[in-house]
Scaffold this active site. Structure first.
Site, short mmCIF file in Angstrom:
data_model
loop_
_atom_site.label_atom_id
_atom_site.label_comp_id
_atom_site.label_asym_id
_atom_site.label_seq_id
_atom_site.Cartn_x
_atom_site.Cartn_y
_atom_site.Cartn_z
N GLU A 67 0.84 -1.21 0.00
CA GLU A 67 0.00 0.00 0.00
C GLU A 67 0.87 1.25 0.00
O GLU A 67 2.06 1.20 0.30
CB GLU A 67 -0.94 0.00 1.20
CG GLU A 67 -0.21 -0.07 2.52
CD GLU A 67 -0.78 0.84 3.57
OE1 GLU A 67 -1.17 1.97 3.23
OE2 GLU A 67 -0.79 0.42 4.74
N VAL B 78 -5.35 0.54 3.11
CA VAL B 78 -5.54 -0.92 3.02
C VAL B 78 -6.81 -1.23 2.23
O VAL B 78 -6.80 -2.12 1.36
CB VAL B 78 -5.60 -1.55 4.43
CG1 VAL B 78 -6.10 -2.99 4.37
CG2 VAL B 78 -4.23 -1.47 5.11
N ASP C 226 -16.24 5.81 14.62
CA ASP C 226 -15.09 5.74 13.72
C ASP C 226 -14.57 4.30 13.64
O ASP C 226 -13.98 3.77 14.57
CB ASP C 226 -13.97 6.68 14.22
CG ASP C 226 -12.82 6.79 13.21
OD1 ASP C 226 -12.78 6.00 12.25
OD2 ASP C 226 -11.96 7.67 13.41
N SER D 74 -12.53 1.98 10.71
CA SER D 74 -11.86 2.04 9.41
C SER D 74 -12.63 1.24 8.35
O SER D 74 -13.14 0.15 8.63
CB SER D 74 -10.45 1.48 9.52
OG SER D 74 -9.85 1.43 8.24
N ALA D 75 -12.67 1.80 7.15
CA ALA D 75 -13.30 1.10 6.03
C ALA D 75 -12.52 -0.17 5.67
O ALA D 75 -13.02 -1.02 4.92
CB ALA D 75 -13.37 2.03 4.83
N ASP D 76 -11.31 -0.31 6.21
CA ASP D 76 -10.51 -1.52 5.94
C ASP D 76 -11.33 -2.78 6.27
O ASP D 76 -11.30 -3.76 5.52
CB ASP D 76 -9.24 -1.55 6.81
CG ASP D 76 -8.21 -0.48 6.44
OD1 ASP D 76 -8.43 0.23 5.43
OD2 ASP D 76 -7.20 -0.37 7.16
N LYS E 208 -3.58 -1.39 14.25
CA LYS E 208 -2.82 -0.36 14.95
C LYS E 208 -3.25 -0.28 16.42
O LYS E 208 -4.43 -0.33 16.72
CB LYS E 208 -2.98 0.98 14.23
CG LYS E 208 -2.09 1.01 12.98
CD LYS E 208 -2.15 2.32 12.27
CE LYS E 208 -3.29 2.36 11.31
NZ LYS E 208 -3.03 1.67 10.05
N1 PSU Z 1 0.00 0.69 8.59
C1 PSU Z 1 1.03 1.48 8.99
N2 PSU Z 1 0.90 2.83 8.79
C2 PSU Z 1 -0.20 3.40 8.16
C3 PSU Z 1 -1.28 2.55 7.73
C4 PSU Z 1 -1.11 1.20 7.97
O1 PSU Z 1 2.03 0.99 9.55
O2 PSU Z 1 -0.26 4.62 7.98
C5 PSU Z 1 -2.51 3.15 7.03
C6 PSU Z 1 -3.17 2.08 6.15
O3 PSU Z 1 -3.23 2.60 4.85
C7 PSU Z 1 -4.56 1.91 6.72
C8 PSU Z 1 -4.83 3.29 7.21
O4 PSU Z 1 -5.50 1.47 5.78
O5 PSU Z 1 -3.59 3.62 7.86
C9 PSU Z 1 -6.06 3.34 8.10
O6 PSU Z 1 -6.58 4.63 8.09
P1 PSU Z 1 -8.05 4.90 8.67
O7 PSU Z 1 -7.94 4.57 10.14
O8 PSU Z 1 -8.29 6.37 8.41
O9 PSU Z 1 -9.00 4.00 7.94
MN MN Z 2 -11.42 6.44 10.40
#
Ligand code: PSU
Ligand code: MN
Length: 302
Positions: free
Chosen positions: A26, A107, A139, A141-143, A160
């Site tokens: 990614e 992701v 909140d 994630s769409a992942d 995370k």
């Molecule tokens: N893994 C990491 N660092 C990152 C991410 C993943 O070590 O920055 C990113 C990925 O692209 C993941 C995104 O999909 O953070 C999630 O963002 P959000 O919580 O806004 O969906």
């Molecule tokens: Mn988010």
């Protein structure tokens, strides 16, 4: 499946046609998850790690309204260096294509584009998931939802640790996304080797992961992803006491400043990096490197 919307690099196209191993990477971690100029060096290092594992790297991004699977050197540089590069989740792809915009893929967007191109294995750092305080912000994630309907194997160091990890694991169960602990009975904690949460299934070799993937194919049914949760080595993890202390501050700061939406994850990662004197960055990179190496071995085992 033929994919005429995306621009596949010649190397990726040939590797897929000859059924040689390919690993998707990614680009959000590069554009928005790591500091410059280190981010470009890391992007190049990750591609090199995939190659030394005997697979072809396919970094995914959107450039001038076109999805790219496999980037040339100057394209990777653009993602790492250009300030106008946006953060694109799966839902942002159509508007970005229509507007001719450029963006790094999360992701969710990467898994979607990679699977569509016929790639089976994808490596990242940590997945997005359910944020702490979900009852107020909603909140998530769409992942997660995208992985519930996309057939790809994602090698990650768990989700995370800024997230609500037990709630995220619960969501993955509800969504029917399989989770394998790689060489561990505990779900990894991103910066930490363990989140403390148990996993139901443990595998110890790339061949075992490949066997689960082929069983998924045999079974058919909903095309969900498979998560291979690979812990950062304990010797390279962030000090757990420092982690908990700095994370509590980061979450408070995020709330106090009213940071919301797509900005939350980059804000927290950046805050942790500053307040740990760069130690969280080293742990993050150690995790990503391990995931990329393992993903190449899995792709080769298929
Ligand atoms: N893994 C990491 N660092 C990152 C991410 C993943 O070590 O920055 C990113 C990925 O692209 C993941 C995104 O999909 O953070 C999630 O963002 P959000 O919580 O806004 O969906
Ligand atoms: Mn988010």
């Amino acid at each position: 499946m033929s994919d005429t919307t995306s621009q596949l690099s010649a190397e990726v196209r040939e590797a897929l046609a000859e059924r040689r191993p390919v690993v998707a990477l990614e680009s959000t971690i590069i554009a928005h998850g790591l500091p410059r100029p280190r981010n470009l060096a890391v992007a190049q290092e990750l591609e090199a790690l995939v190659r030394s594992g005997g697979a072809v790297p396919a970094t995914v991004a959107v450039l001038d309204g076109r999805p790219h699977v496999g980037l040339a050197k100057h394209q990777l540089e653009r993602i790492a260096e250009d300030d106008s590069v946006r953060k694109l989740g799966h839902r942002d792809l159509a508007p970005a294509l229509a507007a001719g915009a450029s963006g790094a893929t999360t992701v969710s967007a990467t898994a979607f584009l990679a699977a569509r191109a016929g790639i089976r294995v994808f490596a990242t750092g940590g997945l997005g998931g359910v944020h702490r305080g979900w009852t107020e912000t909603q909140d998530e994630s769409a992942d997660l939802r995208l992985l519930a309907r996309t057939r790809i194997t994602v090698v990650c160091a768990g989700v995370k640790s800024i997230l609500d990890v037990p709630a995220t694991l619960q969501r993955l169960e509800t969504l029917g996304v399989g989770v394998l602990g790689y060489g561990t009975e505990r779900f990894p904690g991103f910066y930490l080797a363990s989140s403390g949460e148990p996993v139901d299934w443990t595998v110890r070799t790339p061949e075992e992961v490949a066997a689960v993937m082929s069983a998924q194919e045999t079974l058919g049914g909903p095309e969900a992803a498979l998560i291979v949760a690979n812990p950062v080595p304990e010797a390279e993890q962030l000090d757990p006491v420092l982690h908990d202390q700095v994370l509590a501050e980061a979450l408070a700061e995020c709330e106090a400043r009213g940071v919301a939406g797509q900005a939350v994850t980059p804000f927290l990662l950046e805050h942790l990096m500053r307040r740990t004197g760069g130690a969280s960055l080293e742990a993050n990179l150690a995790a990503v490197r391990g995931n990329v190496r393992l993903a190449a071995r899995i792709a080769a085992a298929l």
